[in-house]
Scaffold this motif. Structure first.
Motif, PDB file in Angstrom:
ATOM      1  N   UNK A 175      -6.300 -11.490  -5.813  1.00  0.00           N
ATOM      2  CA  UNK A 175      -5.540 -10.952  -4.675  1.00  0.00           C
ATOM      3  C   UNK A 175      -6.096  -9.627  -4.175  1.00  0.00           C
ATOM      4  N   UNK A 225      -5.992   6.722  -3.735  1.00  0.00           N
ATOM      5  CA  UNK A 225      -7.094   6.541  -2.791  1.00  0.00           C
ATOM      6  C   UNK A 225      -8.310   7.323  -3.288  1.00  0.00           C
ATOM      7  N   UNK A 239      -9.364  -7.378  -2.376  1.00  0.00           N
ATOM      8  CA  UNK A 239     -10.168  -7.617  -1.174  1.00  0.00           C
ATOM      9  C   UNK A 239     -11.285  -6.599  -1.078  1.00  0.00           C
ATOM     10  N   UNK A 280      -3.209   2.849  -8.531  1.00  0.00           N
ATOM     11  CA  UNK A 280      -2.705   3.325  -7.234  1.00  0.00           C
ATOM     12  C   UNK A 280      -3.583   4.453  -6.767  1.00  0.00           C
ATOM     13  N   UNK A 340      -4.581  -0.098  -5.238  1.00  0.00           N
ATOM     14  CA  UNK A 340      -5.122   1.142  -4.708  1.00  0.00           C
ATOM     15  C   UNK A 340      -6.219   0.867  -3.697  1.00  0.00           C
ATOM     16  N   UNK A 341      -6.837   1.937  -3.213  1.00  0.00           N
ATOM     17  CA  UNK A 341      -7.857   1.792  -2.172  1.00  0.00           C
ATOM     18  C   UNK A 341      -9.068   2.662  -2.489  1.00  0.00           C
ATOM     19  N   UNK A 383       2.465  -5.606   9.199  1.00  0.00           N
ATOM     20  CA  UNK A 383       2.654  -4.425   8.351  1.00  0.00           C
ATOM     21  C   UNK A 383       4.048  -3.869   8.580  1.00  0.00           C
ATOM     22  N   UNK A 411     -11.063  -9.283  11.044  1.00  0.00           N
ATOM     23  CA  UNK A 411      -9.857  -8.820  11.748  1.00  0.00           C
ATOM     24  C   UNK A 411      -9.735  -7.302  11.676  1.00  0.00           C
ATOM     25  N   UNK A 471       2.064  -5.482   3.433  1.00  0.00           N
ATOM     26  CA  UNK A 471       1.187  -6.275   4.300  1.00  0.00           C
ATOM     27  C   UNK A 471       1.556  -7.731   4.069  1.00  0.00           C
ATOM     28  N   UNK A 487      -5.815  -4.726  -4.771  1.00  0.00           N
ATOM     29  CA  UNK A 487      -6.427  -3.499  -4.288  1.00  0.00           C
ATOM     30  C   UNK A 487      -7.467  -3.768  -3.227  1.00  0.00           C
ATOM     31  N   UNK A 488      -7.957  -2.675  -2.633  1.00  0.00           N
ATOM     32  CA  UNK A 488      -8.881  -2.786  -1.514  1.00  0.00           C
ATOM     33  C   UNK A 488     -10.103  -1.920  -1.749  1.00  0.00           C
ATOM     34  N   UNK A 534     -13.071  -9.671   5.832  1.00  0.00           N
ATOM     35  CA  UNK A 534     -12.283  -9.634   4.606  1.00  0.00           C
ATOM     36  C   UNK A 534     -12.811 -10.663   3.606  1.00  0.00           C
ATOM     37  N   UNK A 554      -7.292  -4.705  10.193  1.00  0.00           N
ATOM     38  CA  UNK A 554      -6.104  -4.476   9.369  1.00  0.00           C
ATOM     39  C   UNK A 554      -5.348  -3.226   9.841  1.00  0.00           C
ATOM     40  N   UNK A 596     -13.171  -5.130   2.158  1.00  0.00           N
ATOM     41  CA  UNK A 596     -13.170  -5.116   3.610  1.00  0.00           C
ATOM     42  C   UNK A 596     -14.464  -4.463   4.059  1.00  0.00           C
ATOM     43  N   UNK A 621       0.864  -1.180   0.000  1.00  0.00           N
ATOM     44  CA  UNK A 621       0.000   0.000   0.000  1.00  0.00           C
ATOM     45  C   UNK A 621       0.896   1.224   0.000  1.00  0.00           C
ATOM     46  N   UNK A 622       0.561   2.160  -0.868  1.00  0.00           N
ATOM     47  CA  UNK A 622       1.292   3.412  -0.916  1.00  0.00           C
ATOM     48  C   UNK A 622       0.422   4.447  -0.217  1.00  0.00           C
ATOM     49  N   UNK A 623       0.825   4.834   0.984  1.00  0.00           N
ATOM     50  CA  UNK A 623       0.014   5.766   1.765  1.00  0.00           C
ATOM     51  C   UNK A 623       0.853   6.965   2.163  1.00  0.00           C
ATOM     52  N   UNK A 642      -2.982  -1.623   8.323  1.00  0.00           N
ATOM     53  CA  UNK A 642      -2.755  -0.607   7.278  1.00  0.00           C
ATOM     54  C   UNK A 642      -3.916   0.369   7.211  1.00  0.00           C
ATOM     55  N   UNK A 680      -2.034 -10.061   9.974  1.00  0.00           N
ATOM     56  CA  UNK A 680      -1.206  -9.392   8.981  1.00  0.00           C
ATOM     57  C   UNK A 680      -0.068  -8.668   9.680  1.00  0.00           C
TER      58      UNK A 680
END
Lengths: 293, 269
Positions: B260, B163, B262, B161, B181-182, A147, B220, A138, B200-201, B250, B222, B264, A129-131, B224, A145
């Motif tokens: 791969x 958000x 997800x 990539x 990305x998210x 991190x 769970x 992860x 990605x999420x 998840x 996460x 959430x 993840x690029x934050x 991140x 997980x």
């Protein structure tokens, strides 16, 4: 020069160049963050016998994930060794520890890959993840997980800053050393890698045996006063050393200053330093100059 | 600051890719008014539609109903644009830096294929938000889009990539063919979220309707996501404390693709 009646010897501590980094370990609570940090900084006292030197710098409240954290400093003599040591220690001591995450704590143009290597433990199921401009990995683990930040900063650092506390007996000398360590813990950017911050078996940089690069500092061993050229004044029966590794020289000097001041208590006769006649390191920390500064 | 005030409502959509800080920098207001735009199939000048005041600073304010003005800030690399009203299609498309703020709604394809920078939309956004154009392999690749209201279909399609945050609901195919990305949606996800996603999420705070090709993995917290939520909070987004504390379900997918990715889903208060 005297402080509280304790003589500050006109000598210098010889410190040497190292490479250092700062790791922030967070966890569910401070106990687990500290557990990981203690493991990670285990067996990392001196490069004489360990591959790196490390210590806990402080607890941290303002962490990237907002959980309780501990900051760890780790040092190696060469730039190439730092990524290897960090990989081993984070991989074995932090990733394995329940609830932890691991972040870079040092902004620097020099970076070393950690998460970027450790991610392969994820066996292809790792995700990044690029934050906020920083990349994190992860890694799926049995607990959930792990991190970890991809890159950690590193910088030229100072290892082996030190001073010696010469006291009348073991109890008072240990008390002085404990007080020094407590005072020095306020300084950021440095750690004291030995047990409780204190060394009882300081070394010199040679040995009569060819297979040893360092051996006991006989000039400061009270039991050898009659048989070697001693550095101990009369009445001294115990010597303890405090060794400092810092991310920069000012941090080492500041710690030296606070430590010596705190160690000057009744029953201490003299403060000296590990001076190897210039054979050990590039930095010379003159005790009297530091105490005046 | 350079201020543009809409004085002539365009009869057909106006393609105004000239409105970027990059084109305005160092120009006088007269030079800015002379910049070319397309009104339908006719070439025109920016000054035919806008009254320009101030000289060319990288900080632009636009006033008026710009729902028919397309490509505002498209391709921009720096500076800031504030739209006091609605914005038309392709707002900030392919931009790589700077910041766009829209006080009203934005049309389709806002932030499509953007490469960096930030877009804030106080109202609603249209279809294809941060998405990929038809036939294009990648949508948004870096940057941040925050929509306070709702968004249309195909939010973040083929996104690579970055958000995207949507305060309200999203339409169908949210995060379809996502590469990484998210995407955070605080309202309801539409149908077929994450269809064909590789990685990605997609993070949702309502119970999602999932495709059968998403499989439940675990419930769970996460770590991140804590970083992401904290970052959004530092940027002024309202983030509830319970979004940190409670767990997320998840779901792995899309299993028809790489699998791969997800979804959430917050387990609720």
């Amino acid at each position: 020069m005297y402080i509280n009646g304790v003589e500050i010897e006109d000598t210098f501590a010889e410190a040497f160049k190292m490479w250092g980094t700062r790791v922030i370990i967070t966890a569910k609570n401070r106990q687990w963050a500290m557990t990981a940090a203690i493991k990670m900084t285990g067996f990392a006292t001196s490069v004489i016998g360990c591959k790196c030197e490390a210590g806990i710098e402080s607890e941290v409240t303002d962490t990237p994930d907002g959980r309780p954290g501990v900051s760890v400093l780790l040092f190696t003599p060469s730039k190439d060794d730092l990524p290897k040591r960090l990989m081993e220690r984070i991989g074995q001591c932090v990733m394995t520890c329940p609830t932890t995450a691991c972040f870079n704590g040092l902004e620097s143009p020099d970076v070393l890959p950690v998460g970027g290597q450790l991610r392969y433990f994820g066996d292809g199921y790792q995700a990044s993840k690029l934050l906020g401009g920083r990349r994190f990995w992860r890694i799926p683990v049995m607990e959930g997980e792990f991190l970890i930040e991809e890159k950690f900063g590193m910088q030229r650092s100072v290892g082996g800053g030190n001073f010696l506390i010469l006291g009348e007996g073991p109890d008072v000398t240990l008390e002085a050393a404990e007080r020094a360590v407590e005072a020095m813990q306020r300084v950021r950017g440095m750690v004291m890698p030995f047990p409780g911050g204190i060394v009882r078996s300081g070394s010199k940089t040679r040995s009569k045996y060819k297979f040893l690069i360092a051996s006991t500092n006989d000039a400061f061993c009270p039991t050898l006063r009659g048989v070697v050229e001693t550095a101990l004044p009369e009445g001294v029966n115990c010597v303890l050393e405090i060794v400092i590794d810092g991310l920069d020289l000012p941090a080492v000097e500041e710690a030296t200053r606070l430590g010596i001041r705190a160690a000057c208590i009744p029953g201490i006769r003299r403060i000296s330093a590990g001076n190897y006649g210039g054979t050990l390191g590039q930095f010379q920390i003159h005790l009297r100059r530091v105490m005046e500064g | 600051m350079t201020t543009l005030r809409l004085k002539t409502w365009p009869a057909v959509p106006l393609e105004a890719e000239a409105i970027t800080p990059d084109r305005f920098v160092g120009k006088t207001s007269a030079e800015i008014e002379a910049l070319p735009v397309h009104h339908g199939n006719q070439e025109a000048a920016l000054g035919d539609f806008f009254a320009v005041s101030g000289d060319g600073t990288p900080d632009i304010a636009i006033e008026g109903d710009l729902a028919r003005v397309k490509l505002i800030g498209a391709g921009m690399t720096q500076g800031q644009i504030t739209v006091h009203g609605d914005a038309g299609m392709h707002l900030g498309a392919a931009m790589s830096g700077g910041r766009i703020g829209v006080h009203g709604n934005a049309g389709d394809w806002a932030g499509a294929e953007m490469r960096g920078g930030q877009i804030y939309i106080r109202g609603n956004a249209g279809h294809g938000l941060g998405g990929a154009y038809r036939g294009s392999p990648q949508g948004m690749n870096r940057g941040l889009i925050v929509v306070a209201g709702s968004a249309g279909n195909e939010v973040g399609s083929a996104m690579r990539r970055g958000v995207i945050v949507v305060g309200g609901n999203t339409g169908d195919f949210t995060g379809a063919f996502m590469i990484a990305g998210s995407i955070l949606v605080f309202g309801n996800l539409g149908e077929r979220a994450g269809a064909g996603m590789k990685r990605g999420s997609i993070i949702t705070y309502q119970t999602p309707k999932l495709l059968p090709t998403f499989r439940y993995a675990c419930t769970y917290r996460p770590v991140f996501l804590r970083l992401l939520l904290r970052e959004l909070r530092s940027l002024g987004q309202e983030i509830a404390e319970e979004w940190f504390e409670r767990r997320y379900r998840r779901y792995c997918g899309d299993l028809t693709a790489f699998g791969k990715g997800e979804i959430l889903a917050w387990e609720g208060p």
